[in-house]
Design an enzyme around this catalytic site. Structure first.
Site, PDB file in Angstrom:
ATOM      1  N   GLU A  78       0.837  -1.195   0.000  1.00  0.00           N
ATOM      2  CA  GLU A  78       0.000   0.000   0.000  1.00  0.00           C
ATOM      3  C   GLU A  78       0.876   1.251   0.000  1.00  0.00           C
ATOM      4  O   GLU A  78       1.991   1.245   0.516  1.00  0.00           O
ATOM      5  CB  GLU A  78      -0.930  -0.003   1.230  1.00  0.00           C
ATOM      6  CG  GLU A  78      -2.038  -1.049   1.103  1.00  0.00           C
ATOM      7  CD  GLU A  78      -3.132  -0.885   2.146  1.00  0.00           C
ATOM      8  OE1 GLU A  78      -3.101   0.111   2.901  1.00  0.00           O
ATOM      9  OE2 GLU A  78      -4.012  -1.747   2.205  1.00  0.00           O
TER      10      GLU A  78
ATOM     11  N   HIS B 275      -5.705   0.914  -1.671  1.00  0.00           N
ATOM     12  CA  HIS B 275      -6.274  -0.371  -1.247  1.00  0.00           C
ATOM     13  C   HIS B 275      -6.332  -1.278  -2.461  1.00  0.00           C
ATOM     14  O   HIS B 275      -6.675  -0.818  -3.553  1.00  0.00           O
ATOM     15  CB  HIS B 275      -7.726  -0.190  -0.755  1.00  0.00           C
ATOM     16  CG  HIS B 275      -7.854  -0.056   0.711  1.00  0.00           C
ATOM     17  ND1 HIS B 275      -9.062  -0.157   1.352  1.00  0.00           N
ATOM     18  CD2 HIS B 275      -6.932   0.192   1.674  1.00  0.00           C
ATOM     19  CE1 HIS B 275      -8.889   0.033   2.646  1.00  0.00           C
ATOM     20  NE2 HIS B 275      -7.617   0.254   2.866  1.00  0.00           N
TER      21      HIS B 275
END
Lengths: 157, 336
Positions: free
Chosen positions: A34, A100
């Site tokens: 991420e 995400h």
């Protein structure tokens, strides 16, 4: 293109250059880990709007894992200070963004807790802070209203 | 209290209309040249000078209306030789006619309007004077083309005395603060009153309110730098407070209600009341707006966050007031 999100009596605008950075993550980033950073922009009360003009992106010091992004202060603070000075002291911290691995991103419990914690601090210049998640196909924008996370709606010109 | 001087200085730079405005200067010079070349041989000799806010250093770009530059034309004539003041006005009107689509004789001047995209963008006002009179005073030509005799007259006037009075009230950096604060008031007016004329105080009325005891210099000596530090915000608060105090509250038979009103004389001839065109109700509205402004300024005093103070000032003055913020503390953040 100007990308807008409308909520209550104000309007959030995301500048094209920022939107392009997010699009670049959507298009090319492999999402093995991420990424994230802070949202920076200006307050425009005469038009009832807040405009996101810049973001920071991961620095080496930040911890990037497959299911998490832990942003440190260093690097982001210096970049923020620099933007503040260069803008005649108009640019301010406006919130956080991260990626995400989801088509339509949705905040995790950790995200929600984190956003509420950040929003509660009475140190911010803007009464409204924003939290953006960049998914693999879409981006989502949230803010915290009375300790509740609220998703903003997209209004396209 | 926050130090907002940098914000006010930037605000003033955003709104001021002055001699640096090349476009207006050029238009004025072109018109004066045209006047010189085409004025009728019957016309008397003349000299010109800048007048109005432009000459006093208190001009601003108004909101939602075109801006202007005022030029005085002093004809070397005795008003007693020209019983019809329209005659010298027509010398100017005829010489400039056709220069733009709109050249018209108005009550107090000859106006040349420039358009941009079909809308009035700015205009040059020529006030016409008789300057060679037995009493050594200057007289302005009043009246329009179709005015009856009663509305055509010479009125004693001292535009240069007025400019001198305003310009000589303070000197050096003090004069700059005086002019800045007048500009803030004019911008406030432009932002808070609708642009159609008489319901708002005139720019000159606001200027004289500051000139005539409302304004005082606000600065502090800084021992570290050996310089004076100006505080425009405090000077503005003080002026607004003094304007409020100047009103008196009494029964208005004209409005059929209690009203806050005042009168204020021009400090030079003809010493006319600068609020004469406003009705008592309009004066009451002016008072309410001044009161509201004072409340907002007091609210600013209580703010510790720069962004919140600036937001209130944007409400008062519009978007030309910059919204600055304090240094951001970004902290850390954990996402998953």
């Amino acid at each position: 293109m100007e990308y807008e999100v409308r909520a209550e009596s104000f309007r959030l605008e995301i500048n094209e250059n920022v939107y392009q950075r997010f699009s670049a993550y959507i298009e090319s980033y492999n999402y093995n880990v991420e990424s994230g950073g802070i949202l920076v922009g200006i307050l425009d009360p005469s038009h009832n709007s807040i405009i996101i003009t810049d973001i920071t992106e991961p620095f080496d010091r930040d911890r990037q894992t497959r299911y998490g992004f832990h942003r440190m202060e260093k690097g982001h603070q210096e970049k923020m200070d620099q933007l503040w000075e260069q803008s005649d002291f108009k640019k301010t911290y406006l919130g956080e963004w991260h990626t995400h691995k989801q088509k339509r991103p949705c905040p995790s419990n950790i995200d929600i807790k984190n956003w509420i914690k950040i929003s509660k601090k009475n140190i911010h210049n803007s009464q409204r802070l924003f939290f953006i998640i960049v998914g693999t196909e879409e981006i989502g924008v949230w803010m915290v209203v009375h300790d509740m996370v609220k998703k903003l709606e997209v209004v396209e010109n | 209290m926050l130090d907002l001087q940098k914000e006010f200085i930037k605000f003033q730079e955003n709104i001021k209309l002055d001699d640096e405005n090349q476009k207006l200067r050029d238009k004025r010079d072109i018109l004066l040249k045209k006047l010189k070349n085409t004025i009728s041989d019957d016309a008397a000799s003349y000299s010109t000078f800048n007048q109005g806010s432009y000459a006093m250093g208190t001009g601003i770009y108004p909101e939602d209306e075109d801006y202007d530059i005022d030029v005085g034309i002093k004809f070397n004539i005795d008003k007693d030789d020209y019983s019809d003041p329209l005659e010298p006005k027509m010398w100017v009107k005829d010489a400039l006619d056709g220069h733009t689509k709109k050249v018209e004789v108005r009550r107090s001047c000859v106006t040349v309007t420039y358009q941009e995209n079909g809308e009035s963008a700015y205009h040059v006002d020529f006030a016409i004077y008789a300057a060679d009179n037995a009493d050594e005073k200057m007289y302005i030509a009043k009246g329009k083309t179709y005015s009856d005799d009663e509305h055509r007259y010479w009125e004693v006037s001292d535009p240069q005395g007025l400019i001198k009075a305003i310009k000589n009230k303070y000197s050096g950096d003090d004069a700059l603060q005086f002019r800045r604060v007048i500009r803030y008031m004019k911008k406030w007016k432009s932002h808070n009153f609708s642009s159609n004329g008489d319901s708002a105080p005139t720019g000159i009325a606001l200027t004289i309110l500051a000139y005539d005891g409302g304004f005082s210099i606000n600065k502090k000596y800084d021992w570290a730098t050996g310089k004076y530090i100006y505080d425009d915000f405090s000077a503005l608060c003080n002026l607004v407070y003094n304007i409020k105090k100047r009103f008196s509250y009494s029964w208005s038979s004209e409005a059929g209600q209690m009203c806050h009103t005042m009168s204020l004389s021009l400090p030079v001839e003809p010493y006319n009341d600068l609020f004469v065109k406003m009705t008592d109700k309009q004066m009451e509205n002016f008072y309410q707006k001044i009161n509201k402004m004072l409340e907002k300024l007091n609210e600013v005093k209580g703010k510790t966050k720069r962004s919140e103070a600036c937001t209130i000032l944007v409400e008062l003055f519009g978007e030309d007031f910059p919204v600055t913020v304090d240094k951001s503390m970004v902290g850390t953040s954990e996402s998953a």
